[in-house]
Design an enzyme around this catalytic site. Structure first.
Site, mmCIF file in Angstrom:
data_model
loop_
_atom_site.group_PDB
_atom_site.id
_atom_site.type_symbol
_atom_site.label_atom_id
_atom_site.label_comp_id
_atom_site.label_asym_id
_atom_site.label_seq_id
_atom_site.Cartn_x
_atom_site.Cartn_y
_atom_site.Cartn_z
ATOM 1 N N TYR A 145 41.619 36.390 25.554
ATOM 2 C CA TYR A 145 42.325 35.122 24.584
ATOM 3 C C TYR A 145 44.080 36.123 25.568
ATOM 4 C CZ TYR A 145 40.727 33.642 20.719
ATOM 5 O OH TYR A 145 39.689 32.943 19.871
ATOM 6 N N LYS A 195 27.572 40.119 23.511
ATOM 7 C CA LYS A 195 27.353 38.918 24.014
ATOM 8 C C LYS A 195 26.050 40.026 25.646
ATOM 9 C CE LYS A 195 25.386 35.162 24.558
ATOM 10 N NZ LYS A 195 24.147 34.258 23.643
ATOM 11 N N ASP A 227 25.253 34.495 18.994
ATOM 12 C CA ASP A 227 25.324 33.400 18.705
ATOM 13 C C ASP A 227 23.813 33.680 17.034
ATOM 14 O OD1 ASP A 227 23.280 34.716 20.480
ATOM 15 O OD2 ASP A 227 22.610 33.039 21.666
ATOM 16 N N ASP A 251 37.474 35.634 15.415
ATOM 17 C CA ASP A 251 38.205 34.799 15.297
ATOM 18 C C ASP A 251 37.489 33.683 15.001
ATOM 19 O OD1 ASP A 251 40.202 32.739 14.615
ATOM 20 O OD2 ASP A 251 40.317 32.191 17.744
ATOM 21 N N ASP A 255 36.360 33.627 10.666
ATOM 22 C CA ASP A 255 36.380 31.896 9.647
ATOM 23 C C ASP A 255 35.389 31.086 9.730
ATOM 24 O OD1 ASP A 255 38.901 31.485 10.129
ATOM 25 O OD2 ASP A 255 39.204 29.312 11.555
#
Ligand code: NAD
Length: 368
Positions: A145, A195, A227, A251, A255
């Site tokens: 980000y 990852k 994943d 993030d 959620d």
């Protein structure tokens, strides 16, 4: 240890002031029962500040926050301010600058599904019978980000978008310490997400987390690729305790966890900045949800998220663990006794439908 704390109280917009009133009552009760004192200073933020001063984050508000031990935040925003230029809209103009100003690098979001509220989760009840309690720790100021270069440019006659994922070892190290410290105070299990099979960032992340783990021999560490984590968290949330993730992955996963926990009105969050030593941090504490304009002013909002954000503040910024446990226990009891605001009410005979004030008072009365 100090027994007097200064709190900047920024209630904001919509349901913010309604649920903040309950949080203030809880602080008063803790003050009475635990022999500590809280000096609360209320300041304007968000739409309320725009209306009064022309901007969403007045200097005076920042100054009070700087002089405080922690920030207790409500929520900001609403239809009234949606057509303003983006940079002065309540969320963009207040929340993000506050995070930046105070270097709030660690976002903690507990995803708690109470045993009596499993019906509110979209996950099949047999998978979550007895509820679950997962703490998501997300790195908040680094990663893709914020990495540079970041652009959309013209190359060979077409547009190319570039985002850059950068993590310094020191950034991974400090968020890992937050997660291990939290795990050590809970069930001593930490799952780190990366990852590492594809990203260089993942390799460094894993290496640093492994190194920090050596300082917390009581915490059991495991790793999941992001994943796989997205699948495992939804398939068996009861198996997780603390989940640590870089900004982008955190993030998304936090959620996902909020969704499967049930109602937004039950979920608190903390954003932590500077370490004060002894595993304590300066922080901003708030509900996970927003200003809920659809129910604002009706006295029906669930105050539990705001009240649990007080509990997080006591634990992570003030080190008042017994007081935090007293609040968490009172919330659990109030749910067990059947008190329900509209967002968690299903109409069964053992439930008592209540508004914001009644729910807050019931919790306060159960704090001992
Ligand atoms: P929201 O979280 O405000 O509301 C989503 C849904 O959840 C609504 O139906 C609402 O009634 C319900 N809900 C949320 N909190 C509740 C509570 N305590 N009790 C009962 N029900 C609750 O999200 P939204 O509708 O997308 O956004 C509304 C406004 O809030 C927007 O202006 C948005 O920008 C702002 N917002 C602010 C923050 C923040 O201040 N941190 C976060 C998210 C959204």
């Amino acid at each position: 240890m100090s027994n007097s704390f200064k709190i900047a109280v920024l209630a904001g917009d919509g349901i913010g002031p309604e649920v903040m009133a309950g949080a203030r009552q809880v602080l008063d009760k803790i003050s009475e029962t635990q022999g500590v004192s809280f000096e609360c200073e209320e300041k304007l933020v968000g739409g309320a500040a725009i209306d009064a001063t022309g901007g969403p984050l007045p200097e005076d508000t920042i100054k009070t926050c700087e002089e405080s031990d922690a920030i207790l935040f409500g929520s900001v925003g609403g239809p009234k301010w949606e057509s303003l230029p983006p940079e002065i809209q309540p969320e963009r103009g207040a929340l993000l600058p506050l995070r930046k100003h105070f270097g709030l690098f660690a976002n903690l979001r507990p995803a708690v599904c109470f045993p009596a509220l499993t019906h509110a989760s979209p996950v099949k009840e047999d998978r979550i019978a007895g509820g679950f309690d997962v703490l998501c720790v997300r790195e908040l100021t680094g990663g893709i980000y914020f990495g540079s270069p970041k652009s959309i440019e013209e190359q060979d006659g077409e547009k190319v978008a570039i985002d850059t994922m950068v993590y310094r070892a020191s950034e991974v190290e400090r968020i890992a310490h937050v997660a291990f410290t939290a795990a050590a105070k809970r069930d001593c299990r930490l799952t780190s997400i990366d990852k590492a099979n594809v990203l260089q960032n993942g390799i460094l992340w894993r290496e640093v987390v492994e190194r920090v783990a050596a300082e917390y021999p009581d915490v059991k560490l495991d790793h999941l690729y992001v994943d796989n984590a997205a699948m495992q968290l939804i398939a068996r949330p009861r198996d997780f305790d603390v989940v640590l993730a870089p900004n982008l992955f955190g993030d998304i996963l936090s959620d996902e966890m909020a969704m499967i926990a049930g109602s937004l009105g039950m979920l608190s969050s903390a954003s932590l900045g500077k370490s004060k030593g002894d595993g304590l941090y300066f922080g901003m504490y708030e509900p996970s949800g927003g200003s809920a304009p659809d129910i604002a002013g009706q006295g029906i909002a669930n105050p539990i998220a705001q009240i649990l954000s007080v509990s997080m503040m006591l634990k992570f910024s003030f080190g008042l663990n017994d007081a935090a446990d007293a609040i968490d226990g009172a919330v659990r009891q109030v749910i067990d006794k059947g008190y329900r605001t509209g967002d968690i009410y299903t109409g069964s005979d053992d439930q008592k439908k209540v508004g914001t004030v009644e729910m807050s008072e019931a919790i306060v009365n159960l704090i001992s």
